[in-house]
Scaffold this motif. Structure first.
Motif, PDB file in Angstrom:
ATOM      1  N   ILE A   1      -4.397 -35.804 -18.055  1.00  0.00           N
ATOM      2  CA  ILE A   1      -3.896 -35.562 -16.694  1.00  0.00           C
ATOM      3  C   ILE A   1      -4.356 -34.189 -16.223  1.00  0.00           C
ATOM      4  N   GLY A   2      -4.248 -33.182 -17.099  1.00  0.00           N
ATOM      5  CA  GLY A   2      -4.673 -31.822 -16.737  1.00  0.00           C
ATOM      6  C   GLY A   2      -6.146 -31.776 -16.399  1.00  0.00           C
ATOM      7  N   ALA A   3      -6.965 -32.523 -17.124  1.00  0.00           N
ATOM      8  CA  ALA A   3      -8.405 -32.509 -16.888  1.00  0.00           C
ATOM      9  C   ALA A   3      -8.766 -33.249 -15.613  1.00  0.00           C
ATOM     10  N   SER A   4      -7.959 -34.236 -15.239  1.00  0.00           N
ATOM     11  CA  SER A   4      -8.296 -35.022 -14.061  1.00  0.00           C
ATOM     12  C   SER A   4      -7.839 -34.370 -12.764  1.00  0.00           C
ATOM     13  N   LEU A   5      -6.915 -33.414 -12.835  1.00  0.00           N
ATOM     14  CA  LEU A   5      -6.456 -32.749 -11.617  1.00  0.00           C
ATOM     15  C   LEU A   5      -7.541 -31.794 -11.115  1.00  0.00           C
ATOM     16  N   PRO A   6      -7.733 -31.726  -9.804  1.00  0.00           N
ATOM     17  CA  PRO A   6      -8.745 -30.794  -9.280  1.00  0.00           C
ATOM     18  C   PRO A   6      -8.302 -29.350  -9.536  1.00  0.00           C
ATOM     19  N   GLU A   7      -9.282 -28.517  -9.780  1.00  0.00           N
ATOM     20  CA  GLU A   7      -8.978 -27.113 -10.012  1.00  0.00           C
ATOM     21  C   GLU A   7      -8.484 -26.486  -8.726  1.00  0.00           C
ATOM     22  N   ARG A   8      -7.385 -25.769  -8.827  1.00  0.00           N
ATOM     23  CA  ARG A   8      -6.835 -25.105  -7.646  1.00  0.00           C
ATOM     24  C   ARG A   8      -7.296 -23.657  -7.625  1.00  0.00           C
ATOM     25  N   GLN A   9      -7.719 -23.248  -6.480  1.00  0.00           N
ATOM     26  CA  GLN A   9      -8.059 -21.851  -6.326  1.00  0.00           C
ATOM     27  C   GLN A   9      -6.869 -21.147  -5.717  1.00  0.00           C
ATOM     28  N   ALA A  10      -6.859 -19.855  -5.838  1.00  0.00           N
ATOM     29  CA  ALA A  10      -5.747 -19.087  -5.285  1.00  0.00           C
ATOM     30  C   ALA A  10      -5.624 -19.389  -3.805  1.00  0.00           C
ATOM     31  N   SER A  11      -4.408 -19.769  -3.399  1.00  0.00           N
ATOM     32  CA  SER A  11      -4.219 -20.149  -2.003  1.00  0.00           C
ATOM     33  C   SER A  11      -4.226 -18.931  -1.087  1.00  0.00           C
ATOM     34  N   ALA A  12      -3.818 -17.796  -1.605  1.00  0.00           N
ATOM     35  CA  ALA A  12      -3.821 -16.589  -0.778  1.00  0.00           C
ATOM     36  C   ALA A  12      -4.701 -15.547  -1.441  1.00  0.00           C
ATOM     37  N   GLN A  13      -5.768 -15.215  -0.783  1.00  0.00           N
ATOM     38  CA  GLN A  13      -6.654 -14.198  -1.333  1.00  0.00           C
ATOM     39  C   GLN A  13      -6.155 -12.827  -0.912  1.00  0.00           C
ATOM     40  N   VAL A  14      -6.426 -11.855  -1.740  1.00  0.00           N
ATOM     41  CA  VAL A  14      -6.017 -10.497  -1.433  1.00  0.00           C
ATOM     42  C   VAL A  14      -6.873  -9.988  -0.285  1.00  0.00           C
ATOM     43  N   ARG A  15      -6.201  -9.496   0.726  1.00  0.00           N
ATOM     44  CA  ARG A  15      -6.915  -8.963   1.893  1.00  0.00           C
ATOM     45  C   ARG A  15      -6.515  -7.516   2.086  1.00  0.00           C
ATOM     46  N   PRO A  16      -7.451  -6.679   2.467  1.00  0.00           N
ATOM     47  CA  PRO A  16      -7.084  -5.291   2.706  1.00  0.00           C
ATOM     48  C   PRO A  16      -6.171  -5.178   3.919  1.00  0.00           C
ATOM     49  N   VAL A  17      -5.223  -4.254   3.819  1.00  0.00           N
ATOM     50  CA  VAL A  17      -4.324  -4.011   4.943  1.00  0.00           C
ATOM     51  C   VAL A  17      -5.071  -3.141   5.948  1.00  0.00           C
ATOM     52  N   PRO A  18      -5.148  -3.586   7.198  1.00  0.00           N
ATOM     53  CA  PRO A  18      -5.842  -2.752   8.176  1.00  0.00           C
ATOM     54  C   PRO A  18      -5.080  -1.444   8.362  1.00  0.00           C
ATOM     55  N   ARG A  19      -5.793  -0.365   8.392  1.00  0.00           N
ATOM     56  CA  ARG A  19      -5.168   0.938   8.548  1.00  0.00           C
ATOM     57  C   ARG A  19      -5.620   1.550   9.854  1.00  0.00           C
ATOM     58  N   GLU A  20      -4.647   1.946  10.614  1.00  0.00           N
ATOM     59  CA  GLU A  20      -4.948   2.630  11.855  1.00  0.00           C
ATOM     60  C   GLU A  20      -5.016   4.116  11.534  1.00  0.00           C
ATOM     61  N   GLY A  21      -6.013   4.775  11.989  1.00  0.00           N
ATOM     62  CA  GLY A  21      -6.109   6.191  11.679  1.00  0.00           C
ATOM     63  C   GLY A  21      -7.005   6.933  12.637  1.00  0.00           C
ATOM     64  N   VAL A  22      -6.852   8.237  12.634  1.00  0.00           N
ATOM     65  CA  VAL A  22      -7.699   9.098  13.449  1.00  0.00           C
ATOM     66  C   VAL A  22      -8.112  10.289  12.602  1.00  0.00           C
ATOM     67  N   ALA A  23      -9.212  10.923  12.973  1.00  0.00           N
ATOM     68  CA  ALA A  23      -9.746  12.043  12.215  1.00  0.00           C
ATOM     69  C   ALA A  23      -9.770  13.300  13.079  1.00  0.00           C
ATOM     70  N   PHE A  24      -9.462  14.422  12.446  1.00  0.00           N
ATOM     71  CA  PHE A  24      -9.475  15.726  13.102  1.00  0.00           C
ATOM     72  C   PHE A  24     -10.394  16.652  12.309  1.00  0.00           C
ATOM     73  N   ASN A  25     -11.184  17.454  13.016  1.00  0.00           N
ATOM     74  CA  ASN A  25     -11.990  18.479  12.362  1.00  0.00           C
ATOM     75  C   ASN A  25     -11.107  19.687  12.103  1.00  0.00           C
ATOM     76  N   ASN A  26     -11.349  20.359  10.981  1.00  0.00           N
ATOM     77  CA  ASN A  26     -10.510  21.479  10.587  1.00  0.00           C
ATOM     78  C   ASN A  26     -11.364  22.482   9.824  1.00  0.00           C
ATOM     79  N   VAL A  27     -10.973  23.749   9.866  1.00  0.00           N
ATOM     80  CA  VAL A  27     -11.623  24.794   9.073  1.00  0.00           C
ATOM     81  C   VAL A  27     -10.541  25.407   8.193  1.00  0.00           C
ATOM     82  N   VAL A  28     -10.818  25.524   6.890  1.00  0.00           N
ATOM     83  CA  VAL A  28      -9.839  26.005   5.918  1.00  0.00           C
ATOM     84  C   VAL A  28     -10.430  27.182   5.157  1.00  0.00           C
ATOM     85  N   THR A  29      -9.613  28.186   4.899  1.00  0.00           N
ATOM     86  CA  THR A  29      -9.975  29.270   4.002  1.00  0.00           C
ATOM     87  C   THR A  29      -8.973  29.279   2.875  1.00  0.00           C
TER      88      THR A  29
END
Length: 193
Positions: free
Chosen positions: A16-44
């Motif tokens: 029975i195990g061999a006859s069942l179709p192989e299941r793939q992961a139903s939910a694939q890992v997806r990156p979480v979209p990140r909202e962001g902005v960049a600022f220029n800076n000078v550091v000493t």
């Protein structure tokens, strides 16, 4: 007979195990979209010089938080030969500060602040990642003021683009954001006195 029944049952389960179709992961890992902005800076900062190479015009140094950086040195810096390996020096460099996940308020933000108050995670240090707490938003002047989750000086950044100004409208004082720094170029270096 019990043995034969056990073997038959085992064979049936395998079939029975061999006859069942192989299941793939139903939910694939997806990156979480990140909202962001960049600022220029000078550091000493006062840093420990690991090595200064006048030929390749690069300097490797360890910052006070333990992060190792290897940066190119601008052509305007003429005293690179005067910097000894293993010495302390005052280094001025340009960097880009990127703020990500711009709406983290509540229990998760409190936990992030608490985590940053202790010893920072070594992976975060190596990546230049840290938390920032928003301490001021001035929409009229398009400015945001933040403080590192571990303390230190308040830094104020100018929102000089539409994306940055839109970001200002989405955050409030007390919000915790993830910051990442990307150092770019050393613009001045002098032996510490």
């Amino acid at each position: 007979m019990k043995m034969t029944a056990g073997v038959s049952l085992f064979a049936a389960v395998l079939a029975i195990g061999a006859s069942l179709p192989e299941r793939q992961a139903s939910a694939q890992v997806r990156p979480v979209p990140r909202e962001g902005v960049a600022f220029n800076n000078v550091v000493t900062q006062r840093v420990k010089i690991e090595s200064a190479d006048p030929e390749s015009r690069t300097v490797a140094f360890t910052m006070p938080n333990g992060q190792l950086e290897i940066l190119p040195v601008a052509e305007s810096v003429k005293n690179l030969d005067a910097i000894d390996d293993g010495s302390m020096a005052d280094v001025t460099y340009s960097e880009v500060v990127t703020m990500l996940n711009l709406r983290q308020k509540g229990p998760g933000a409190q936990l992030a602040r608490k985590d940053q108050m202790g010893q920072p995670n070594q992976t975060d240090v190596e990546a230049g990642r840290f938390t920032l707490t928003v301490v001021g938003v001035d929409l009229a002047k398009n400015m945001v003021s933040v403080i590192d989750g571990r303390g230190g000086p308040v830094r104020t950044y100018s929102a000089n683009s539409i994306a940055k100004q839109d970001m200002l409208k989405k955050i409030k004082v007390g919000d915790v954001v993830i910051g990442m720094t990307t150092p770019l170029t050393i613009t001045a270096i002098s032996p510490a006195r």
